[in-house]
Design a protein around this motif. Structure first.
Motif, PDB file in Angstrom:
ATOM      1  N   ARG A   1       3.574  11.721  -2.919  1.00 52.94           N
ATOM      2  CA  ARG A   1       3.167  10.570  -2.093  1.00 52.94           C
ATOM      3  C   ARG A   1       4.185   9.447  -2.132  1.00 52.94           C
ATOM      4  O   ARG A   1       4.092   8.506  -1.328  1.00 52.94           O
ATOM      5  CB  ARG A   1       1.808  10.051  -2.559  1.00 52.94           C
ATOM      6  N   ALA A   2       5.165   9.523  -3.015  1.00 57.45           N
ATOM      7  CA  ALA A   2       6.239   8.525  -2.996  1.00 57.45           C
ATOM      8  C   ALA A   2       7.019   8.583  -1.691  1.00 57.45           C
ATOM      9  O   ALA A   2       7.719   7.631  -1.332  1.00 57.45           O
ATOM     10  CB  ALA A   2       7.181   8.743  -4.178  1.00 57.45           C
ATOM     11  N   ALA A   3       6.866   9.683  -0.955  1.00 57.02           N
ATOM     12  CA  ALA A   3       7.518   9.790   0.348  1.00 57.02           C
ATOM     13  C   ALA A   3       6.982   8.754   1.331  1.00 57.02           C
ATOM     14  O   ALA A   3       7.667   8.393   2.294  1.00 57.02           O
ATOM     15  CB  ALA A   3       7.325  11.196   0.919  1.00 57.02           C
ATOM     16  N   CYS A   4       5.766   8.254   1.100  1.00 53.47           N
ATOM     17  CA  CYS A   4       5.244   7.168   1.937  1.00 53.47           C
ATOM     18  C   CYS A   4       6.132   5.937   1.822  1.00 53.47           C
ATOM     19  O   CYS A   4       6.434   5.266   2.818  1.00 53.47           O
ATOM     20  CB  CYS A   4       3.817   6.811   1.522  1.00 53.47           C
TER      21      CYS A   4
ATOM     22  N   ALA B   1       0.833  -1.203   0.000  1.00 54.18           N
ATOM     23  CA  ALA B   1       0.000   0.000   0.000  1.00 54.18           C
ATOM     24  C   ALA B   1       0.866   1.252   0.000  1.00 54.18           C
ATOM     25  O   ALA B   1       0.583   2.231  -0.704  1.00 54.18           O
ATOM     26  CB  ALA B   1      -0.928  -0.004   1.214  1.00 54.18           C
ATOM     27  N   MET B   2       1.950   1.250   0.791  1.00 46.12           N
ATOM     28  CA  MET B   2       2.856   2.397   0.818  1.00 46.12           C
ATOM     29  C   MET B   2       3.611   2.526  -0.504  1.00 46.12           C
ATOM     30  O   MET B   2       3.844   3.633  -0.997  1.00 46.12           O
ATOM     31  CB  MET B   2       3.842   2.255   1.974  1.00 46.12           C
ATOM     32  N   ALA B   3       3.977   1.378  -1.092  1.00 44.21           N
ATOM     33  CA  ALA B   3       4.681   1.406  -2.375  1.00 44.21           C
ATOM     34  C   ALA B   3       3.790   1.960  -3.486  1.00 44.21           C
ATOM     35  O   ALA B   3       4.279   2.596  -4.431  1.00 44.21           O
ATOM     36  CB  ALA B   3       5.159   0.001  -2.739  1.00 44.21           C
TER      37      ALA B   3
ATOM     38  N   VAL C   1      11.747   7.530  -7.439  1.00 40.06           N
ATOM     39  CA  VAL C   1      12.568   8.741  -7.563  1.00 40.06           C
ATOM     40  C   VAL C   1      12.976   8.967  -9.015  1.00 40.06           C
ATOM     41  O   VAL C   1      12.812  10.068  -9.558  1.00 40.06           O
ATOM     42  CB  VAL C   1      13.821   8.636  -6.657  1.00 40.06           C
ATOM     43  N   VAL C   2      13.487   7.929  -9.648  1.00 38.85           N
ATOM     44  CA  VAL C   2      13.917   8.058 -11.046  1.00 38.85           C
ATOM     45  C   VAL C   2      12.716   8.312 -11.953  1.00 38.85           C
ATOM     46  O   VAL C   2      12.758   9.180 -12.839  1.00 38.85           O
ATOM     47  CB  VAL C   2      14.667   6.781 -11.497  1.00 38.85           C
ATOM     48  N   GLY C   3      11.625   7.571 -11.741  1.00 38.95           N
ATOM     49  CA  GLY C   3      10.433   7.765 -12.562  1.00 38.95           C
ATOM     50  C   GLY C   3       9.851   9.156 -12.425  1.00 38.95           C
ATOM     51  O   GLY C   3       9.426   9.767 -13.413  1.00 38.95           O
ATOM     52  N   ALA C   4       9.829   9.684 -11.193  1.00 34.25           N
ATOM     53  CA  ALA C   4       9.303  11.028 -10.974  1.00 34.25           C
ATOM     54  C   ALA C   4      10.151  12.072 -11.691  1.00 34.25           C
ATOM     55  O   ALA C   4       9.625  13.006 -12.315  1.00 34.25           O
ATOM     56  CB  ALA C   4       9.243  11.329  -9.476  1.00 34.25           C
TER      57      ALA C   4
END
Length: 253
Positions: free
Chosen positions: A144-147, A27-29, A180-183
């Motif tokens: 939200r990737a920070a989750c 869920a976090m991923a 990170v890379v995708g963003a």
């Protein structure tokens, strides 16, 4: 995915049982994917402000308010509690007790004002073009990737109960690196569209966001020894704010 949507947004997703550690980690991923409805709301408000030629700050304020409604303001609550806890001193038990209470102290209020104002001004600056509106929504989603970052393997939980204990150290580092890379790549592509801030603002924002969230997590580890659910909310707001400010700066420079 249902667990991520139900936890991170107001979108109904039904009960998910049992909530195992593996499911919580996924869920976090998947947090950025689950946040797509929130990004759409922010982008739609920004586009409406652009089309109706509303003042930029009004557009930004309404968009940020809409994002808070779409997430039950849970990340903002986590930010306020985390800042209050970190400001309570170096005593671990006192910091955790402050973070657990529902009260908001002066440091938490100050953090909320600074973050909300920075986000509103940044979204307003981006709303001057349709491409900028798209970037504003993307920043909210990708923040939200920070989750996942706050749940990466190697980060312990600060206490044995709560969301932090369920998801701490549950996300593989490769997943965080992928986001990170995708963003960075996605923001570079969208930023290079007409009306965008160019291809460098997005990747720069991602890099600064990683550094800011890393600093926050380091402070939390030093003070309370691990992550909590509040920590994840704070990480989301920090990452989103840095992304929005970087994109807005690139758009106005």
């Amino acid at each position: 995915m249902r667990l991520a949507v139900g936890t991170l947004t107001v979108v109904p997703s039904g009960d998910v049982t049992p909530v195992t550690r593996a499911r919580a980690g996924w869920a976090m991923a998947l947090a950025p994917v689950a946040a797509l409805p929130v990004g759409l709301v922010v982008g739609a408000v920004a586009v409406a402000g652009h089309l109706f030629i509303a003042p930029a700050l009004v557009t930004g304020t309404l968009a940020v308010g809409a994002a808070a409604l779409a997430t039950r303001a849970m990340h903002l609550d986590g930010l306020a509690d985390t800042v209050d806890g970190l400001g309570a001193g170096w005593d671990r038990e006192r910091a955790l007790a402050v973070m657990r209470t529902g009260d908001v102290g002066p440091m938490g209020v100050t953090a909320l004002v600074v973050v909300l104002l920075a986000q509103a001004v940044s979204v307003g600056a981006l709303s001057t073009s349709v491409g900028g509106c798209l970037l504003a929504g993307l920043a909210v989603v990708l923040g939200r990737a920070a989750c996942a970052g706050a749940s990466v393997r190697g980060l312990p939980a600060a206490r044995p109960d709560g969301l932090g204990a369920l998801v701490a150290s549950s996300v593989p580092p490769a997943v965080v690196a992928g986001w990170v890379v995708g963003a960075a790549l996605l923001l570079a592509l969208v930023g290079d569209l007409p009306g965008g801030p160019g291809p460098l603002a997005g990747p720069a924002g991602v890099l600064l966001g990683v550094l800011a969230v890393g600093w926050l997590l380091r402070r939390v580890l030093r003070v309370v020894g691990g992550v909590t659910g509040d920590t994840m909310g704070a990480a989301v707001e920090v990452a989103t704010t840095v992304l929005l400010v970087a994109l807005a700066t690139g758009a106005t420079s």
